[in-house]
Design a protein around this motif. Structure first.
Motif, PDB file in Angstrom:
ATOM      1  N   MET A   1       0.846  -1.175   0.000  1.00  0.00           N
ATOM      2  CA  MET A   1       0.000   0.000   0.000  1.00  0.00           C
ATOM      3  C   MET A   1       0.887   1.231   0.000  1.00  0.00           C
ATOM      4  N   LYS A   2       0.516   2.165  -0.858  1.00  0.00           N
ATOM      5  CA  LYS A   2       1.299   3.389  -0.955  1.00  0.00           C
ATOM      6  C   LYS A   2       0.692   4.560  -0.206  1.00  0.00           C
ATOM      7  N   ARG A   3      -0.653   4.599  -0.120  1.00  0.00           N
ATOM      8  CA  ARG A   3      -1.290   5.786   0.455  1.00  0.00           C
ATOM      9  C   ARG A   3      -2.612   5.426   1.114  1.00  0.00           C
ATOM     10  N   VAL A   4      -2.884   6.121   2.227  1.00  0.00           N
ATOM     11  CA  VAL A   4      -4.180   6.010   2.898  1.00  0.00           C
ATOM     12  C   VAL A   4      -4.700   7.421   3.125  1.00  0.00           C
ATOM     13  N   ASP A   5      -5.926   7.665   2.682  1.00  0.00           N
ATOM     14  CA  ASP A   5      -6.598   8.943   2.908  1.00  0.00           C
ATOM     15  C   ASP A   5      -7.696   8.732   3.939  1.00  0.00           C
ATOM     16  N   PHE A   6      -7.651   9.520   4.987  1.00  0.00           N
ATOM     17  CA  PHE A   6      -8.649   9.485   6.052  1.00  0.00           C
ATOM     18  C   PHE A   6      -9.617  10.638   5.803  1.00  0.00           C
ATOM     19  N   ALA A  99      -7.039  -4.283   3.297  1.00  0.00           N
ATOM     20  CA  ALA A  99      -6.788  -3.063   2.525  1.00  0.00           C
ATOM     21  C   ALA A  99      -5.306  -2.921   2.167  1.00  0.00           C
ATOM     22  N   PHE A 100      -4.428  -3.590   2.909  1.00  0.00           N
ATOM     23  CA  PHE A 100      -3.000  -3.523   2.592  1.00  0.00           C
ATOM     24  C   PHE A 100      -2.687  -4.093   1.213  1.00  0.00           C
ATOM     25  N   GLY A 125       1.408   4.442  11.121  1.00  0.00           N
ATOM     26  CA  GLY A 125       2.648   5.177  11.349  1.00  0.00           C
ATOM     27  C   GLY A 125       3.735   4.339  11.999  1.00  0.00           C
ATOM     28  N   GLU A 126       3.354   3.271  12.668  1.00  0.00           N
ATOM     29  CA  GLU A 126       4.319   2.402  13.345  1.00  0.00           C
ATOM     30  C   GLU A 126       4.846   1.285  12.447  1.00  0.00           C
ATOM     31  N   ARG A 127       4.283   1.140  11.276  1.00  0.00           N
ATOM     32  CA  ARG A 127       4.711   0.080  10.354  1.00  0.00           C
ATOM     33  C   ARG A 127       6.056   0.429   9.729  1.00  0.00           C
ATOM     34  N   GLU A 128       6.845  -0.597   9.429  1.00  0.00           N
ATOM     35  CA  GLU A 128       8.107  -0.384   8.724  1.00  0.00           C
ATOM     36  C   GLU A 128       7.874   0.217   7.350  1.00  0.00           C
ATOM     37  N   ASP A 129       6.826  -0.226   6.701  1.00  0.00           N
ATOM     38  CA  ASP A 129       6.485   0.265   5.366  1.00  0.00           C
ATOM     39  C   ASP A 129       5.344   1.280   5.447  1.00  0.00           C
ATOM     40  N   THR A 130       5.517   2.293   6.278  1.00  0.00           N
ATOM     41  CA  THR A 130       4.470   3.289   6.510  1.00  0.00           C
ATOM     42  C   THR A 130       4.007   3.904   5.196  1.00  0.00           C
ATOM     43  N   PRO A 131       2.708   3.783   4.895  1.00  0.00           N
ATOM     44  CA  PRO A 131       2.190   4.421   3.677  1.00  0.00           C
ATOM     45  C   PRO A 131       2.079   5.938   3.877  1.00  0.00           C
TER      46      PRO A 131
END
Length: 147
Positions: A1-6, A99-100, A125-131
């Motif tokens: 996943m590259k991006r998440v919009d809230f 969703a990932f 935000g805590e993921r190694e691969d933070t989108p």
């Protein structure tokens, strides 16, 4: 996943926001999967897609129906993208780890799901691969990027 919009709803329900995001997705040449665990919300989104933007028809269908694989916009109660969508809209405000598997996710939530959205923001935000994460707030009839 590259991006998440809230997308935090304050004025309009998800049924009024999904068609706008779907139109932008279509204009970007992408397919989308709209997911909600609420069958009645899926019905309302379906109706809004027909009625809200009459000048910009948004072709869509429902998962499990004939021709679902051809639909640029697919409505579903699960995260299985029969239409090979790369974008997912989580219309009921509930994050799903499935969703990932998508390139871009849109988490659409109201006040009742605010705590869950905040927890999701922190988790991402805590993921190694933070989108790439963006937070949008309704400001009257427009959207503005929040803090």
């Amino acid at each position: 996943m590259k991006r998440v919009d809230f997308y935090q709803l304050s004025r309009d329900p998800a049924e009024r926001v999904v068609p706008l995001i779907a139109r932008a997705t279509k204009n970007a040449g992408e397919r989308a999967l709209v997911v909600s665990g609420d069958a009645e919300q899926i019905d309302r989104i379906d109706k809004a897609l027909w009625e809200m933007l009459p000048d910009a028809f948004l072709a869509h269908g429902r998962a499990g129906e004939p021709h679902a694989a051809r639909q640029p916009l697919l409505l579903s109660m699960s995260c299985e993208a029969e239409n090979e969508a790369r974008f997912i809209l989580l219309a009921d405000g509930a994050w799903r780890d499935e969703a990932f598997a998508f390139e871009r996710a849109f988490l659409i939530f109201g006040e009742s799901a605010l705590d869950g959205a905040r927890a999701c923001w922190r988790m991402l935000g805590e993921r190694e691969d933070t989108p790439d994460r963006h937070f949008w707030l309704q400001d009257g009839s427009k959207w503005r990027e929040g803090p």
